[in-house]
Scaffold this motif. Sequence first.
Motif, PDB file in Angstrom:
ATOM      1  N   PHE A  67       0.819  -1.202   0.000  1.00  0.00           N
ATOM      2  CA  PHE A  67       0.000   0.000   0.000  1.00  0.00           C
ATOM      3  C   PHE A  67       0.862   1.264   0.000  1.00  0.00           C
ATOM      4  O   PHE A  67       0.673   2.158  -0.833  1.00  0.00           O
ATOM      5  CB  PHE A  67      -0.930  -0.015   1.239  1.00  0.00           C
ATOM      6  N   GLN A 105       1.153   4.223  -2.765  1.00  0.00           N
ATOM      7  CA  GLN A 105       0.823   5.593  -2.378  1.00  0.00           C
ATOM      8  C   GLN A 105       1.957   6.545  -2.729  1.00  0.00           C
ATOM      9  O   GLN A 105       1.743   7.621  -3.276  1.00  0.00           O
ATOM     10  CB  GLN A 105       0.500   5.631  -0.879  1.00  0.00           C
ATOM     11  N   LYS A 137      -4.781   8.427   0.427  1.00  0.00           N
ATOM     12  CA  LYS A 137      -4.889   7.078   0.986  1.00  0.00           C
ATOM     13  C   LYS A 137      -6.300   6.512   0.851  1.00  0.00           C
ATOM     14  O   LYS A 137      -6.463   5.327   0.560  1.00  0.00           O
ATOM     15  CB  LYS A 137      -4.424   7.062   2.438  1.00  0.00           C
ATOM     16  N   SER A 192      -7.092   3.149  -1.172  1.00  0.00           N
ATOM     17  CA  SER A 192      -7.758   2.051  -0.474  1.00  0.00           C
ATOM     18  C   SER A 192      -9.000   1.595  -1.234  1.00  0.00           C
ATOM     19  O   SER A 192      -9.217   0.390  -1.424  1.00  0.00           O
ATOM     20  CB  SER A 192      -8.141   2.502   0.938  1.00  0.00           C
ATOM     21  N   LEU A 230      -7.846  -0.208  -4.548  1.00  0.00           N
ATOM     22  CA  LEU A 230      -7.296  -1.536  -4.265  1.00  0.00           C
ATOM     23  C   LEU A 230      -8.408  -2.504  -3.888  1.00  0.00           C
ATOM     24  O   LEU A 230      -8.438  -3.644  -4.374  1.00  0.00           O
ATOM     25  CB  LEU A 230      -6.250  -1.460  -3.154  1.00  0.00           C
ATOM     26  N   TYR A 234      -0.401  -6.673  -2.351  1.00  0.00           N
ATOM     27  CA  TYR A 234      -1.363  -6.759  -3.449  1.00  0.00           C
ATOM     28  C   TYR A 234      -0.639  -7.325  -4.663  1.00  0.00           C
ATOM     29  O   TYR A 234       0.299  -6.719  -5.171  1.00  0.00           O
ATOM     30  CB  TYR A 234      -1.964  -5.382  -3.743  1.00  0.00           C
TER      31      TYR A 234
END
Length: 149
Positions: A39, A43, A50, A54, A57, A80
Amino acid sequence: MKRKSLQGNACPVARTLDLIGDWWSLLIIRDALDGIRRFNDFQKSLDIAKNMLSARLKGLVEQGILQALPAADGGAYKEYVLTERGKALQTVIVALSQWGGEFMYAPGEPGSVMVDAKNRQPIRKLTLTAADGRVLAPEDVATRLGIEH
């Protein structure tokens, strides 16, 4: 304004855009193809809020493009990872990159280019090829409805 769903559309382009048509999703897929998995790394690379990251994703995981897995190093974070469905989008990303490289830069302006990881040479320009090997121009391609997938 509520976005109209194209999920039931007969056109595969429309259905695909319904799934991954916003720029953040495509940039996340691009970064995942480049090996980004965490993450914070997405970012930093994308400079995206964020909450936006989020949501994107989560959507890509729900649609089977990414898979959220425990971190490979045993840490508390998720990674991920592209699924086979996600990896299959590489051709789309390469096509967008090649089109952008050809039409979105002034002569001599620097930019990135996708290369073969083994020999570091630019990837050959993608072309549409008929079953018999002919290279197809836009006027050589038509759309047919009613074909089963």
